[in-house]
Design an enzyme around this catalytic site. Structure first.
Site, short mmCIF file in Angstrom:
data_model
loop_
_atom_site.label_atom_id
_atom_site.label_comp_id
_atom_site.label_asym_id
_atom_site.label_seq_id
_atom_site.Cartn_x
_atom_site.Cartn_y
_atom_site.Cartn_z
CE LYS A 192 -9.77 3.42 27.47
NZ LYS A 192 -10.21 4.28 28.56
CD GLU A 243 -6.83 6.92 28.48
OE1 GLU A 243 -7.86 6.24 28.37
OE2 GLU A 243 -6.80 8.01 29.05
CD GLU A 298 -11.62 -0.78 29.62
OE1 GLU A 298 -12.28 -0.79 28.56
OE2 GLU A 298 -11.75 0.10 30.49
CD GLU A 314 -15.03 8.01 32.68
OE1 GLU A 314 -13.89 8.55 32.60
OE2 GLU A 314 -15.63 7.58 31.69
#
Length: 380
Positions: A326, A332, A323, A269
């Site tokens: 999250k 985030e 997203e 990541e």
């Protein structure tokens, strides 16, 4: 004091030679991957995601579970996929029979039509808040590997991704070392990786370093802009013009100090948020586009790190979509290259992608990276 400094310099130079002498035998990596997270209630169906990946000409992705719908939808495609064993399952996989049953139910039904190339056992287990998880990690990794071998799929690599927080020291890169409290289990894990010729995966975010100390750390250095002054490791004399490469080489040095030199380090990541809270300095579409664009440019140039320039660094961007479910700070939920409607968050030049019929490409199109894990990222 001069004698001590001289001895330290010789030690670090030896470690650098120790590392680079054998790493050169690792095959070249020639592709870029992207993390496909699903912690959202508005994402496109997996078959649409497959079309998107094909349009982007990306052939590697990673998911944070073994979602049957995704694995079925990706069958008979050219997409290589890495799946994940969720952290809460690790304790069950201490038992070889349970591990065999897990592989039989979660992996075997999709082979060989779906190209499952790797299994990540847990996510950032070495730095998880639940300390009891760590004792299950190596047995689970070994049991899953043995189950795959027993069933004729020893070619599927088994590993685990770690946060950069596994390092006690990461600056300069030659000072890289693992935290002493995890050394015992880390040695067992590295021994497994060395024996099975499997890479060590690291989640590395220069954004966190810049966010914590923006007045000291040059933005050009963390974004990977060229030219920039960067930094020179005082012991190896290697020059670093971007922080990501320095982070990766710090992991190489930490591994070498544990006595291993044939383990490749890959980035599971990395990315930059396009939006953040007021205290999340540097989170912006401009910086996210610049970070990822520079990373893509280096990938296309087949770049390796200063310590291992002959080995192209394999990187999985974080991530495919924003997203919305999250937890944690605003950042985030804003690492995604794309919005859930498949329009770009910002443009990094992967390809000219046609957006949804109701949207039009614009300069605000964005390429972000986001995690699919429900937990928030661990800062080093």
């Amino acid at each position: 004091m001069e004698a001590f400094i001289s001895t330290m310099t010789i030690t670090y130079i030896f470690l650098a030679l120790f590392l680079s002498s054998d790493i050169g035998s690792i095959p070249h990596v020639k592709s870029l991957g992207i993390n496909y997270g699903q912690v959202a209630n508005n994402l496109p169906q997996p078959d649409k995601v497959l079309e998107l990946l094909s349009t982007l000409k990306l052939t590697k992705t990673r998911i944070y579970d073994t979602n049957p719908q995704i694995l079925s939808s990706f069958a008979n495609s050219n997409i290589e996929i890495i799946v994940t064993v969720e952290n809460e399952v690790l304790s069950q996989l201490d038992d070889p029979q349970q591990a065999l049953q897990w592989v039989n139910s979660h992996i075997i039904p999709y082979l060989p039509e779906t190209k499952i190339t790797g299994i990540q056992v847990g996510n950032e287990v070495f730095t998880d808040d639940d300390d009891t998880l760590l004792q299950h990690l190596v047995p689970a990794v070994i049991n899953i590997h043995n189950a795959l071998s027993r069933l004729g799929y020893s070619n599927i690599q088994v590993s685990t991704p770690s946060s950069l927080a596994v390092l006690q020291n990461s600056y300069p890169p030659s000072a890289g070392s693992f935290k002493s409290e995890i050394n015992g289990i880390m040695y067992q894990f590295l021994n497994f990786l060395s024996t099975t010729k499997t890479p060590f995966w690291i989640n590395a975010y220069p954004f966190f370093a810049y966010e914590d100390d923006p007045s000291t750390i040059p933005l050009d250095y963390v974004l990977g802009n060229n030219p920039n002054e960067g930094m020179v490791d005082p012991y190896t004399k290697l020059h670093y013009d971007n922080m990501l490469y320095a982070m990766v080489d710090a992991v190489y040095f930490a591994i070498a100090k544990m006595g291993f030199r044939n383990i490749e380090v890959r980035v599971s990541e990395t990315g930059w948020p396009s939006k953040g809270d007021t205290n999340e300095v540097g989170a912006s579409p401009q910086n996210a586009a610049t970070y990822n664009r520079n990373l893509l440019r280096r990938q296309m140039a087949n770049e390796g790190t200063p310590l291992n320039p002959r080995i192209r660094l394999e990187v999985y961007l974080f991530a495919l979509f924003n997203e919305d479910m999250k937890p944690g700070p605003t950042s985030e939920r804003n690492y995604g290259l794309f919005q859930p409607n498949e329009s770009m968050t910002y443009n990094v030049g992967l390809t000219s992608v046609s957006t949804t019929s109701t949207s039009t490409p614009s300069s605000s199109a964005s390429f972000t990276l986001d995690s699919s894990a429900t937990k928030t990222k661990v800062k080093p």
